[in-house]
Scaffold this motif. Structure first.
Motif, PDB file in Angstrom:
ATOM      1  N   ALA A 132       0.813  -1.225   0.000  1.00 11.98           N
ATOM      2  CA  ALA A 132       0.000   0.000   0.000  1.00 11.98           C
ATOM      3  C   ALA A 132       0.845   1.274   0.000  1.00 11.98           C
ATOM      4  O   ALA A 132       0.473   2.269  -0.615  1.00 11.98           O
ATOM      5  CB  ALA A 132      -0.938  -0.001   1.201  1.00 11.98           C
ATOM      6  N   PHE A 133       1.987   1.243   0.696  1.00 13.23           N
ATOM      7  CA  PHE A 133       2.812   2.447   0.818  1.00 13.23           C
ATOM      8  C   PHE A 133       4.126   2.318   0.051  1.00 13.23           C
ATOM      9  O   PHE A 133       5.137   2.910   0.417  1.00 13.23           O
ATOM     10  CB  PHE A 133       3.059   2.763   2.296  1.00 13.23           C
ATOM     11  CG  PHE A 133       1.813   3.180   3.016  1.00 13.23           C
ATOM     12  CD1 PHE A 133       1.271   4.437   2.813  1.00 13.23           C
ATOM     13  CD2 PHE A 133       1.163   2.308   3.871  1.00 13.23           C
ATOM     14  CE1 PHE A 133       0.108   4.831   3.460  1.00 13.23           C
ATOM     15  CE2 PHE A 133       0.004   2.682   4.530  1.00 13.23           C
ATOM     16  CZ  PHE A 133      -0.534   3.947   4.321  1.00 13.23           C
ATOM     17  N   ARG A 134       4.121   1.587  -1.043  1.00  9.84           N
ATOM     18  CA  ARG A 134       5.339   1.336  -1.818  1.00  9.84           C
ATOM     19  C   ARG A 134       5.950   2.605  -2.418  1.00  9.84           C
ATOM     20  O   ARG A 134       7.136   2.634  -2.697  1.00  9.84           O
ATOM     21  CB  ARG A 134       5.072   0.300  -2.898  1.00  9.84           C
ATOM     22  CG  ARG A 134       4.082   0.749  -3.957  1.00  9.84           C
ATOM     23  CD  ARG A 134       3.643  -0.419  -4.828  1.00  9.84           C
ATOM     24  NE  ARG A 134       2.607  -0.061  -5.770  1.00  9.84           N
ATOM     25  CZ  ARG A 134       1.298  -0.018  -5.488  1.00  9.84           C
ATOM     26  NH1 ARG A 134       0.888  -0.312  -4.270  1.00  9.84           N
ATOM     27  NH2 ARG A 134       0.425   0.313  -6.403  1.00  9.84           N
ATOM     28  N   ASN A 135       5.155   3.661  -2.600  1.00 11.25           N
ATOM     29  CA  ASN A 135       5.695   4.914  -3.132  1.00 11.25           C
ATOM     30  C   ASN A 135       6.289   5.807  -2.049  1.00 11.25           C
ATOM     31  O   ASN A 135       6.999   6.759  -2.360  1.00 11.25           O
ATOM     32  CB  ASN A 135       4.614   5.680  -3.886  1.00 11.25           C
ATOM     33  CG  ASN A 135       4.171   4.943  -5.120  1.00 11.25           C
ATOM     34  OD1 ASN A 135       4.973   4.302  -5.788  1.00 11.25           O
ATOM     35  ND2 ASN A 135       2.877   4.996  -5.410  1.00 11.25           N
ATOM     36  N   GLU A 136       5.982   5.506  -0.784  1.00 11.05           N
ATOM     37  CA  GLU A 136       6.462   6.328   0.321  1.00 11.05           C
ATOM     38  C   GLU A 136       7.633   5.709   1.075  1.00 11.05           C
ATOM     39  O   GLU A 136       8.461   6.446   1.618  1.00 11.05           O
ATOM     40  CB  GLU A 136       5.328   6.579   1.328  1.00 11.05           C
ATOM     41  CG  GLU A 136       4.229   7.481   0.825  1.00 11.05           C
ATOM     42  CD  GLU A 136       3.241   6.793  -0.104  1.00 11.05           C
ATOM     43  OE1 GLU A 136       2.529   7.511  -0.819  1.00 11.05           O
ATOM     44  OE2 GLU A 136       3.176   5.544  -0.130  1.00 11.05           O
ATOM     45  N   TYR A 137       7.721   4.376   1.130  1.00 17.80           N
ATOM     46  CA  TYR A 137       8.619   3.756   2.097  1.00 17.80           C
ATOM     47  C   TYR A 137       8.977   2.353   1.631  1.00 17.80           C
ATOM     48  O   TYR A 137       8.087   1.570   1.307  1.00 17.80           O
ATOM     49  CB  TYR A 137       7.848   3.690   3.425  1.00 17.80           C
ATOM     50  CG  TYR A 137       8.570   3.187   4.632  1.00 17.80           C
ATOM     51  CD1 TYR A 137       9.318   4.040   5.421  1.00 17.80           C
ATOM     52  CD2 TYR A 137       8.450   1.861   5.037  1.00 17.80           C
ATOM     53  CE1 TYR A 137       9.934   3.597   6.583  1.00 17.80           C
ATOM     54  CE2 TYR A 137       9.063   1.410   6.198  1.00 17.80           C
ATOM     55  CZ  TYR A 137       9.801   2.290   6.959  1.00 17.80           C
ATOM     56  OH  TYR A 137      10.403   1.847   8.099  1.00 17.80           O
ATOM     57  N   ARG A 138      10.272   2.041   1.625  1.00 20.71           N
ATOM     58  CA  ARG A 138      10.714   0.687   1.288  1.00 20.71           C
ATOM     59  C   ARG A 138      11.783   0.246   2.279  1.00 20.71           C
ATOM     60  O   ARG A 138      12.788   0.927   2.452  1.00 20.71           O
ATOM     61  CB  ARG A 138      11.289   0.622  -0.124  1.00 20.71           C
ATOM     62  CG  ARG A 138      10.323   1.122  -1.168  1.00 20.71           C
ATOM     63  CD  ARG A 138      10.042   0.136  -2.242  1.00 20.71           C
ATOM     64  NE  ARG A 138       9.138   0.720  -3.216  1.00 20.71           N
ATOM     65  CZ  ARG A 138       9.406   0.834  -4.494  1.00 20.71           C
ATOM     66  NH1 ARG A 138      10.556   0.399  -4.966  1.00 20.71           N
ATOM     67  NH2 ARG A 138       8.521   1.363  -5.303  1.00 20.71           N
ATOM     68  N   ILE A 139      11.558  -0.882   2.911  1.00 19.13           N
ATOM     69  CA  ILE A 139      12.528  -1.432   3.853  1.00 19.13           C
ATOM     70  C   ILE A 139      13.635  -2.120   3.065  1.00 19.13           C
ATOM     71  O   ILE A 139      13.368  -2.817   2.090  1.00 19.13           O
ATOM     72  CB  ILE A 139      11.836  -2.400   4.835  1.00 19.13           C
ATOM     73  CG1 ILE A 139      10.837  -1.613   5.690  1.00 19.13           C
ATOM     74  CG2 ILE A 139      12.857  -3.124   5.705  1.00 19.13           C
ATOM     75  CD1 ILE A 139       9.989  -2.456   6.598  1.00 19.13           C
ATOM     76  N   VAL A 140      14.882  -1.910   3.496  1.00 13.35           N
ATOM     77  CA  VAL A 140      16.040  -2.396   2.763  1.00 13.35           C
ATOM     78  C   VAL A 140      16.399  -3.844   3.102  1.00 13.35           C
ATOM     79  O   VAL A 140      16.897  -4.574   2.259  1.00 13.35           O
ATOM     80  CB  VAL A 140      17.250  -1.461   2.989  1.00 13.35           C
ATOM     81  CG1 VAL A 140      18.507  -2.016   2.388  1.00 13.35           C
ATOM     82  CG2 VAL A 140      16.942  -0.080   2.418  1.00 13.35           C
ATOM     83  N   SER A 141      16.160  -4.281   4.328  1.00 11.38           N
ATOM     84  CA  SER A 141      16.558  -5.640   4.693  1.00 11.38           C
ATOM     85  C   SER A 141      15.456  -6.265   5.544  1.00 11.38           C
ATOM     86  O   SER A 141      14.612  -5.544   6.064  1.00 11.38           O
ATOM     87  CB  SER A 141      17.880  -5.616   5.447  1.00 11.38           C
ATOM     88  OG  SER A 141      17.732  -4.895   6.649  1.00 11.38           O
ATOM     89  N   PRO A 142      15.391  -7.538   5.704  1.00  9.37           N
ATOM     90  CA  PRO A 142      16.412  -8.537   5.396  1.00  9.37           C
ATOM     91  C   PRO A 142      16.420  -8.978   3.932  1.00  9.37           C
ATOM     92  O   PRO A 142      17.349  -9.621   3.485  1.00  9.37           O
ATOM     93  CB  PRO A 142      16.053  -9.716   6.299  1.00  9.37           C
ATOM     94  CG  PRO A 142      14.569  -9.614   6.466  1.00  9.37           C
ATOM     95  CD  PRO A 142      14.259  -8.137   6.427  1.00  9.37           C
ATOM     96  N   ARG A 143      15.371  -8.625   3.180  1.00  9.51           N
ATOM     97  CA  ARG A 143      15.327  -8.971   1.760  1.00  9.51           C
ATOM     98  C   ARG A 143      15.472  -7.710   0.927  1.00  9.51           C
ATOM     99  O   ARG A 143      15.107  -6.624   1.374  1.00  9.51           O
ATOM    100  CB  ARG A 143      13.987  -9.645   1.420  1.00  9.51           C
ATOM    101  CG  ARG A 143      13.789 -10.992   2.077  1.00  9.51           C
ATOM    102  CD  ARG A 143      12.352 -11.471   1.919  1.00  9.51           C
ATOM    103  NE  ARG A 143      11.387 -10.575   2.539  1.00  9.51           N
ATOM    104  CZ  ARG A 143      11.091 -10.564   3.842  1.00  9.51           C
ATOM    105  NH1 ARG A 143      11.694 -11.379   4.662  1.00  9.51           N
ATOM    106  NH2 ARG A 143      10.203  -9.731   4.322  1.00  9.51           N
ATOM    107  N   PRO A 144      15.942  -7.827  -0.303  1.00 11.92           N
ATOM    108  CA  PRO A 144      15.983  -6.649  -1.182  1.00 11.92           C
ATOM    109  C   PRO A 144      14.576  -6.079  -1.377  1.00 11.92           C
ATOM    110  O   PRO A 144      13.596  -6.830  -1.420  1.00 11.92           O
ATOM    111  CB  PRO A 144      16.536  -7.200  -2.502  1.00 11.92           C
ATOM    112  CG  PRO A 144      17.233  -8.466  -2.134  1.00 11.92           C
ATOM    113  CD  PRO A 144      16.497  -9.017  -0.939  1.00 11.92           C
TER     114      PRO A 144
END
Length: 179
Positions: free
Chosen positions: A139-151
């Motif tokens: 839902a918030f892919r345009n605002e925030y992306r977590i870097v780990s544990p997976r790409p």
């Protein structure tokens, strides 16, 4: 939706909306955050198309950006460009007060309401529930992306596959705590 003056609470931390997307015609979102000492450290993340400006008003803020950690004090400013992995936290011992501007606003105020609300209601944390996290990631892919544990690309693909299941199981992409 948040309005200027609304405040969110999470433990001893507070987030107060100063200027919302509606106030700035989507140009930016401005919030003031009071971080308690040794507050939660968000995961390393980035914002695909947003800049952040953090003006340290009181106390100190530790920032890890692009594999470099630095301590900022009152009167200093931190800039994070789009797609730059970072995290921030209050190393203590006193509260840290920060004026935080995100440009453009996109749906960041809704993201803050959702994350802070779910955490305050003990409905989300670092370990799950998996379907809620997958739905928020999508839902918030345009605002925030977590870097780990997976790409991030792997997380986005997994979240796109799991989001319909999350919705079918009753999870929602938005939440505001009634408190």
């Amino acid at each position: 939706m948040a309005r200027a003056g609304d405040t969110l609470h999470l433990g001893n931390d507070t987030l107060t909306f100063h200027r919302t997307a509606a106030d700035t015609n989507g140009e930016y979102l401005e919030v003031e955050v009071d971080f308690a000492p040794a507050a939660f450290r968000p995961p390393i993340h980035y914002h695909p198309g947003q800049h952040e400006r953090l003006d340290i008003l009181d106390g100190a803020l530790a920032v890890r950006m692009a594999d470099t950690e630095q301590l900022y004090s009152a009167g200093e400013t931190v800039f994070t460009p789009p797609r730059c992995p970072h995290t921030l936290w209050n190393p203590g011992p006193a509260h840290a007060r920060v004026m935080w501007r995100t440009t453009p606003a996109l749906r960041t105020e809704r993201l803050f309401e959702t994350l802070w609300g779910l955490a305050a209601d003990h409905r989300i944390g670092p370990d799950g529930p998996l379907l809620q996290i997958a739905l928020l990631t999508f839902a918030f892919r345009n605002e925030y992306r977590i870097v780990s544990p997976r790409p991030p690309a792997v997380d986005l693909c997994l979240s796109a596959l799991l989001a319909p299941l999350a919705l079918a199981r009753g999870y929602r992409p938005y939440h505001r705590s009634p408190r």
